[in-house]
Scaffold this motif. Sequence first.
Motif, short mmCIF file in Angstrom:
data_model
loop_
_atom_site.label_atom_id
_atom_site.label_comp_id
_atom_site.label_asym_id
_atom_site.label_seq_id
_atom_site.Cartn_x
_atom_site.Cartn_y
_atom_site.Cartn_z
N ALA A 60 23.03 -43.86 -71.45
CA ALA A 60 22.91 -45.17 -72.11
C ALA A 60 21.46 -45.63 -72.23
N GLN B 57 25.65 -43.86 -67.59
CA GLN B 57 24.55 -44.83 -67.58
C GLN B 57 23.22 -44.17 -67.91
N THR C 125 25.01 -46.88 -59.50
CA THR C 125 25.76 -47.38 -60.67
C THR C 125 25.69 -48.91 -60.75
N ASP D 98 23.79 -50.90 -63.79
CA ASP D 98 24.44 -51.99 -64.53
C ASP D 98 23.53 -53.21 -64.60
N TRP D 99 22.84 -53.49 -63.51
CA TRP D 99 21.90 -54.62 -63.44
C TRP D 99 20.77 -54.43 -64.45
N ASN E 103 17.60 -54.56 -73.15
CA ASN E 103 17.93 -55.69 -72.28
C ASN E 103 16.68 -56.56 -72.15
N LEU F 219 20.60 -52.30 -67.04
CA LEU F 219 21.11 -52.16 -68.41
C LEU F 219 21.67 -53.47 -68.97
N ASN G 17 24.64 -54.79 -67.94
CA ASN G 17 26.10 -54.65 -67.98
C ASN G 17 26.79 -55.46 -66.90
N SER G 18 26.07 -56.31 -66.22
CA SER G 18 26.67 -57.11 -65.16
C SER G 18 26.44 -58.58 -65.45
N LYS G 19 27.05 -59.40 -64.68
CA LYS G 19 26.91 -60.83 -64.86
C LYS G 19 25.82 -61.37 -63.92
#
Length: 149
Positions: free
Chosen positions: A110, A107, A41, A45-46, A116, A48, A50-52
């Motif tokens: 998604a 995810q 997960t 996120d990386w 991205n 997709l 979805n992270s900073k």
Amino acid sequence: MKTIFDHEVREELISRINSLGQSNTAQWGKMNLFQMMKHCTVWNDWVLGNSKYTYKQEFMGWLFGKMALKDMVKKDKPIGKNVPAGSFAIKETKGDTEHEKQMWLNQISAYKNFSNPDFIHNFFGKMNREEIGIFVYKHMDHHLRQFNA
């Protein structure tokens, strides 16, 4: 070559993820089921976006990344066992596997609307959509095989 951007492939992954339960144990590596799910997960996120995370290719990747990427996406060969998780290693050993499973399933879905353009793999560097799709599938398949799913 299978890609996360194919509807049937996403359905296959969803089915395999849904089959995971506490009876699944690692066939290799050091992660338990929770750590593997959390790793996936965080990793998704990386990819997709979805992270900073700051996207930047490392020096060794700059030297060898493109060659390694071409080898990975051109051959219908799964990712090998015991590849280090690097910055995506999960330290905590206990957590809510059902929560991680639901996040992971969301995810996977998604990826249907993946966008991205800033994504840069820390070793492989800038990747096109086709390369990302194949690599994401191979990463998910790697961990599902690791836990017999």
